[in-house]
Design an enzyme around this catalytic site. Structure first.
Site, PDB file in Angstrom:
ATOM      1  N   HIS A 176       6.491   2.209 -43.186  1.00  0.00           N
ATOM      2  CA  HIS A 176       7.731   1.563 -42.598  1.00  0.00           C
ATOM      3  C   HIS A 176       8.476   1.851 -42.658  1.00  0.00           C
ATOM      4  O   HIS A 176       9.224   1.312 -43.944  1.00  0.00           O
ATOM      5  CB  HIS A 176       6.909  -0.167 -42.637  1.00  0.00           C
ATOM      6  CG  HIS A 176       5.881  -0.748 -41.311  1.00  0.00           C
ATOM      7  ND1 HIS A 176       5.649  -0.868 -40.262  1.00  0.00           N
ATOM      8  CD2 HIS A 176       4.705  -0.291 -41.978  1.00  0.00           C
ATOM      9  CE1 HIS A 176       4.134  -1.012 -39.927  1.00  0.00           C
ATOM     10  NE2 HIS A 176       3.632  -0.542 -41.156  1.00  0.00           N
ATOM     11  N   HIS A 234      -2.200  -1.151 -35.366  1.00  0.00           N
ATOM     12  CA  HIS A 234      -2.550  -2.000 -36.493  1.00  0.00           C
ATOM     13  C   HIS A 234      -3.459  -3.209 -35.805  1.00  0.00           C
ATOM     14  O   HIS A 234      -3.398  -3.658 -34.739  1.00  0.00           O
ATOM     15  CB  HIS A 234      -1.101  -3.211 -36.873  1.00  0.00           C
ATOM     16  CG  HIS A 234      -0.382  -1.738 -37.584  1.00  0.00           C
ATOM     17  ND1 HIS A 234       0.706  -1.630 -36.666  1.00  0.00           N
ATOM     18  CD2 HIS A 234       0.287  -2.264 -38.794  1.00  0.00           C
ATOM     19  CE1 HIS A 234       1.027  -0.757 -38.019  1.00  0.00           C
ATOM     20  NE2 HIS A 234       1.048  -1.622 -39.534  1.00  0.00           N
ATOM     21  N   GLU A 275      -6.890  -5.988 -39.970  1.00  0.00           N
ATOM     22  CA  GLU A 275      -6.365  -5.972 -41.287  1.00  0.00           C
ATOM     23  C   GLU A 275      -6.663  -7.423 -41.605  1.00  0.00           C
ATOM     24  O   GLU A 275      -7.295  -7.357 -42.462  1.00  0.00           O
ATOM     25  CB  GLU A 275      -4.611  -5.697 -41.380  1.00  0.00           C
ATOM     26  CG  GLU A 275      -4.278  -5.746 -42.339  1.00  0.00           C
ATOM     27  CD  GLU A 275      -2.367  -6.081 -42.940  1.00  0.00           C
ATOM     28  OE1 GLU A 275      -2.129  -5.660 -43.869  1.00  0.00           O
ATOM     29  OE2 GLU A 275      -1.708  -5.312 -42.012  1.00  0.00           O
ATOM     30  N   ASP A 291       1.441   1.797 -46.724  1.00  0.00           N
ATOM     31  CA  ASP A 291       2.871   0.490 -45.558  1.00  0.00           C
ATOM     32  C   ASP A 291       4.011   0.284 -45.936  1.00  0.00           C
ATOM     33  O   ASP A 291       4.745   0.508 -45.547  1.00  0.00           O
ATOM     34  CB  ASP A 291       1.653  -0.669 -45.832  1.00  0.00           C
ATOM     35  CG  ASP A 291       1.824  -1.555 -45.292  1.00  0.00           C
ATOM     36  OD1 ASP A 291       1.796  -1.204 -44.275  1.00  0.00           O
ATOM     37  OD2 ASP A 291       0.996  -2.625 -45.328  1.00  0.00           O
TER      38      ASP A 291
END
EC number: 3.5.4.4
Length: 382
Positions: free
Chosen positions: A25, A212, A215, A304
């Site tokens: 990100h 996503h 998770e 990440d």
């Protein structure tokens, strides 16, 4: 790290090895010093620290705190200083530079354009500023002797209602710096099916997207991302382990969803350090990536949020080498998996694998063999 196992890489070799990053990100990877500079320029006075070293520690400790509110606060600070063209350009350029310095040769960096509009930028201006920054970072990296190619994934926030708009934006800039689409944000209460119109649009346009999933929420999130939405890749996907049973004798049984993911070669964008922070695994040694690698799922290694996790691609691999005894062969396997799964054309992926990744690892393996031969010769001479 030792060289007791064939091809076990040193920390320096891990850094120099060609690496591919699919899940990172932009607003989670800023340099602490840059945050301080941009905050000063923007008149933003809410930073918890104004010393770069202390600010970096604050971000890592906040991400490790176990408090969701404090974790989300970290992104409030980075997004607050990414509201102008100059700021976005600088952050993107430095991102490419930092990754190239760490040996990353291809990266897909995701960001949510809708989070950078507070000072009047349009969605298009955000995309163009970030893209220009990536190109500048690539040029700087080349000048410093490093090679990197960066593509952008435009992210829509799953708790908002702009997914179709961002998907259309990603399609307009496809081939011009943007390689795909993503949705991010809290999984629980915000299933990907809320944004079916965006995914249906992207499928009609033959465009690429990742989601996503798996998770924090688990198997239902993965199932919806694949079967309802048609995701090309799974962002994290770590909870697929819940559909795999390991018996006391070591035999493994895959549930139907896990078998589907493996059979279809659906890429898993795994982020070990981040997963530890969110409680998806108790330790690196207990991280599902170890079993998934043994079972030949298409697993990839990612960062990440480099700032919040205090990590890099090299550090992620160092942890995995330590936990699982991975060799250069394993690193190459993860890297080729990632390059195969990238959202650029097949011939370009193949060229990266054959012209950059495989030769890079072959050179490192030759280094290891030379060291071992020299050590053996020295021992014999003694």
């Amino acid at each position: 790290m030792t060289s007791e196992t064939p091809n076990t890489p040193t920390a320096d070799q891990i850094r120099r090895a060609p690496k591919v990053l699919l899940h990172d990100h932009l607003d989670g990877g800023l340099r602490p010093g840059t945050i301080i500079d941009l905050a000063r320029e923007a008149g933003y006075e809410s930073l918890p620290e104004t010393d770069a070293d202390k600010l970096g520690i604050w971000f890592r400790e906040a991400a490790d705190s176990g408090s969701l509110e404090r974790y989300l606060e970290t992104f409030a600070h980075t997004c607050a200083v990414m509201q102008t063209r100059d700021a976005l350009f600088r952050v993107a350029a430095e991102c490419a530079e930092d990754l190239a310095e760490d040996g990353v040769v291809y990266a897909e960096i995701r960001y949510a354009p809708e989070q950078h509009l507070e000072k009047g930028l349009t969605l298009e201006e955000v995309v163009e500023a970030v893209t220009d920054g990536f190109r500048e970072g690539e040029r700087r990296a080349k000048a410093n002797g490093h090679r990197i190619r960066v593509g952008a994934l435009l992210t829509a926030m799953r708790h908002a209602a702009r997914a179709l708009e961002i998907a259309e934006l990603a399609n307009r800039y496809r081939g011009n710096g943007v390689v795909g689409f993503d949705i991010a944000g809290a999984e629980a209460g915000f299933p990907p099916t809320r944004h079916l119109d965006a995914f249906e649009y992207l499928k009609r346009e033959n465009n690429h997207f990742t989601i996503h999933a798996g998770e924090a929420f688990g198997l239902p999130s993965i199932w919806q991302a694949l079967q309802w939405c048609g995701a090309d890749r799974l962002g994290h996907g770590v909870r697929i382990i819940d559909d795999i049973e390991v018996a006391e004798d070591g035999s493994v049984t895959l549930g139907r969803l896990a078998a589907y993911v493996r059979d279809k070669r659906i890429p898993l964008e795994m982020c070990p350090t981040s997963n530890l922070q969110t409680g998806a695994a108790d330790s690196y040694a207990a991280h599902p990536i170890g079993l998934l690698r043994k079972l030949h799922f298409r697993t990839t290694v990612n960062t990440d949020n480099r700032l919040m996790s205090g990590t890099s691609m090299s550090r992620e691999f160092e942890h995995l080498v330590e936990a699982f005894g991975y060799t250069l062969d394993d690193m190459q396997w993860f890297t080729v998996n990632a390059m195969k799964s990238a959202f650029i054309p097949f011939d370009e992926r193949l060229a990266m694998i054959n012209d950059v990744i495989k030769p890079g690892y072959a050179e490192l393996k030759s280094e290891w063999l030379f060291r071992q031969t020299a050590a053996t010769s020295g021992s014999s001479a003694g």
